[in-house]
Design a protein around this motif. Sequence first.
Motif, short mmCIF file in Angstrom:
data_model
loop_
_atom_site.label_atom_id
_atom_site.label_comp_id
_atom_site.label_asym_id
_atom_site.label_seq_id
_atom_site.Cartn_x
_atom_site.Cartn_y
_atom_site.Cartn_z
N GLY A 1 0.82 -1.22 0.00
CA GLY A 1 0.00 0.00 0.00
C GLY A 1 0.85 1.26 0.00
N TRP A 2 1.95 1.26 0.78
CA TRP A 2 2.83 2.44 0.82
C TRP A 2 3.63 2.57 -0.48
CZ3 TRP A 2 2.33 6.35 4.05
CH2 TRP A 2 1.67 6.13 5.25
N LYS A 3 3.98 1.45 -1.10
CA LYS A 3 4.66 1.53 -2.40
C LYS A 3 3.75 2.16 -3.45
CE LYS A 3 8.03 -2.19 -1.88
NZ LYS A 3 8.39 -3.58 -2.20
N MET A 4 2.45 1.87 -3.35
CA MET A 4 1.51 2.50 -4.28
C MET A 4 1.50 4.01 -4.08
SD MET A 4 -1.76 0.08 -4.85
CE MET A 4 -1.54 -1.58 -5.48
N ARG A 5 1.62 4.45 -2.83
CA ARG A 5 1.67 5.90 -2.58
C ARG A 5 2.94 6.51 -3.20
NH1 ARG A 5 -1.05 7.45 3.22
NH2 ARG A 5 -2.28 5.57 3.54
N VAL A 6 4.06 5.77 -3.14
CA VAL A 6 5.30 6.25 -3.77
C VAL A 6 5.09 6.39 -5.29
CG1 VAL A 6 7.70 5.65 -4.31
CG2 VAL A 6 6.83 5.32 -1.99
N ALA A 7 4.47 5.37 -5.89
CA ALA A 7 4.21 5.41 -7.34
C ALA A 7 3.29 6.58 -7.71
CB ALA A 7 3.59 4.09 -7.79
N LEU A 8 2.31 6.84 -6.86
CA LEU A 8 1.41 7.97 -7.10
C LEU A 8 2.16 9.28 -6.95
CD1 LEU A 8 -1.43 9.15 -7.54
CD2 LEU A 8 -1.86 8.84 -5.08
N ALA A 9 3.01 9.39 -5.92
CA ALA A 9 3.80 10.61 -5.71
C ALA A 9 4.69 10.91 -6.91
CB ALA A 9 4.65 10.46 -4.44
N ARG A 10 5.21 9.86 -7.53
CA ARG A 10 6.08 10.01 -8.70
C ARG A 10 5.33 10.73 -9.84
NH1 ARG A 10 9.02 4.56 -9.36
NH2 ARG A 10 6.98 3.91 -10.10
N ILE A 11 4.07 10.34 -10.06
CA ILE A 11 3.26 10.97 -11.11
C ILE A 11 2.91 12.41 -10.73
CG2 ILE A 11 1.11 10.83 -12.44
CD1 ILE A 11 3.05 8.53 -12.99
N SER B 1 -7.35 6.65 -5.19
CA SER B 1 -7.86 6.81 -3.82
C SER B 1 -7.75 5.53 -3.00
CB SER B 1 -9.32 7.29 -3.85
OG SER B 1 -10.11 6.44 -4.67
N ASN B 2 -7.42 4.39 -3.64
CA ASN B 2 -7.19 3.15 -2.88
C ASN B 2 -5.97 3.32 -1.97
OD1 ASN B 2 -9.31 1.84 -4.04
ND2 ASN B 2 -8.12 0.31 -5.12
N HIS B 3 -6.01 2.68 -0.83
CA HIS B 3 -4.88 2.63 0.11
C HIS B 3 -4.56 3.98 0.77
CE1 HIS B 3 -4.04 -1.44 -1.22
NE2 HIS B 3 -4.10 -1.01 -2.45
N LEU B 4 -5.40 5.00 0.56
CA LEU B 4 -5.15 6.29 1.21
C LEU B 4 -6.04 6.45 2.43
CD1 LEU B 4 -4.86 8.84 -1.76
CD2 LEU B 4 -3.04 7.55 -0.62
#
Length: 540
Positions: free
Chosen positions: A165-175, A189-192
């Motif tokens: 879930g936190w890796k997904m936030r990293v991937a989102l932050a990259r965009i 909005s998943n995992h937030l």
Amino acid sequence: MIRLDNISKRNGHRVIFIEASAALQRGEKIGLVGPNGAGKTTLFRLVTGEEQPDEGNVLVDRGLSVGFFNQDVGEMSGRSAVAEVMNGAGPVAEVGAELASLEAAMADPARFDELEAIIERFGDVQARFEELGGYALDGRAREVLHGLGFSQEMMDGDVGRLSGGWKMRVALARILLMKPDVMLLDEPSNHLDLESLIWLEKFLAGHDGALLLTSHDRAFMNRVINKVIEIDGGALRSFSGDYEFYEEQRDQNEKQQQAQFERQQAMLAKEVAFIERFKARASHAAQVQSRVKKLDKIDRVEPPRRRQTLTFTFAPAPRSGDTVATLRGVDKRYGSRVIYQDLDLMIRRQERICVLGINGAGKSTLLKLVTGTSAPDAGTVTLGGSVKMGYFAQHAMDLLDGDRTVLETLNDAFPLAAQSSLRGLAGGFGFTGEDVDKVCRVLSGGEKARLVMALMLYDPPNFLVLDEPTNHLDIATKEMLITSLREYEGTMLFVSHDRHFLAALSNRVLEVAPDALHSYEGSYGEYVARTGREAPGLHE
């Protein structure tokens, strides 16, 4: 900017798009909607070029930068979270990498004879890096990660140690750091948690570029989008406005279409009756022939497509005592970290308590203490008389037997129940036809959540404890759950980051704060009005 021009696409025998057209213009923020399996992810892949249409064209303006976030984040390890985010920042990241390489070259004695050329190139690259805002990049990356809930320690730690879930936030932050001309966001909005979700809303609302996103969070969609594209039966239909307006417009269009269909059917029945009555009479032959020709030329109005609606009705739960649960003098810590100290709490019958708090505040811990899945270090947790509990935990989906089918899983839980009753239960939670024969291993996250919910609610408890029950659920399933729980007469204690769910069901709010547990009588909407914030971590 991006145009889908009469595209058709099949996946095996399944038709996904038939001569479908749509466009994404500069400044538009579009919500892509449709039932699961309608083709939302396929449309993203068509836009990015990962897939090609069978017919038609996908036209993307030359030089357009596109950032695509999806749930498949790939491998991440070997560098810090902040470095991982900066690495995806587009041209500035490439220039930064060259700058670092030139710095190393200048310090390399083996390349001393190239030093003059390296220094000259370093000057050019440094100027370009400064022009692109490279020196502010680290600060911007940290700002985005902070908005998505990262602590400084997590930002600088190895990204490989983070959960999925936190890796997904990293991937989102990259965009988000990349700030492309077009952002394609598949379920961002998943995992937030609630605080991160609200921060993301504000970020996207202030983003100058175009946006195409999917989300199962209607409040999030309403805050961000200004247009909806609906995938329905292979076609793409556009609606101006937010998600709420789209729903109203769609319902209105369906009512109008139904009325047109019924009027035409009445007219056709009248004409057919005339033809049947007079077709054998020579005196009416010309009139009959004229009406037959008229019927052949009429464009038939189709009835509106029937949407699958999920419905589940609770059987009456046994009544509990007036006091459902009592916590007295409860202490709970993890290592040196104190979560609760000398906590007192009473939960009364028919209360619907939503628990709010920043990430890591102890929301799930409170639910575990109440359900007995975690013991207090001191103090007591007591359930009241005649309490029958149902607990939906975040890990509940992992406990399903992957080799059992949906129907077998329900049979195992309720061996004395009639097959028709269990099939009705499965249908109420979206498992129709052959879906009941799927083995649990192949179910999506949303399907697993629905099955666990069905297992819990068939023989209804009078005290429901729900930890993020709306994760993985699509909008239609959430609406079914809200409708069903509104009629539920038992007691509820729940955690959710879905504001629509919170507002629809709560009548008391518990705010987990570092200093104490604050209680607010009234709904989540009343809590927001009283405190001036939508989540405890947000301040005016």
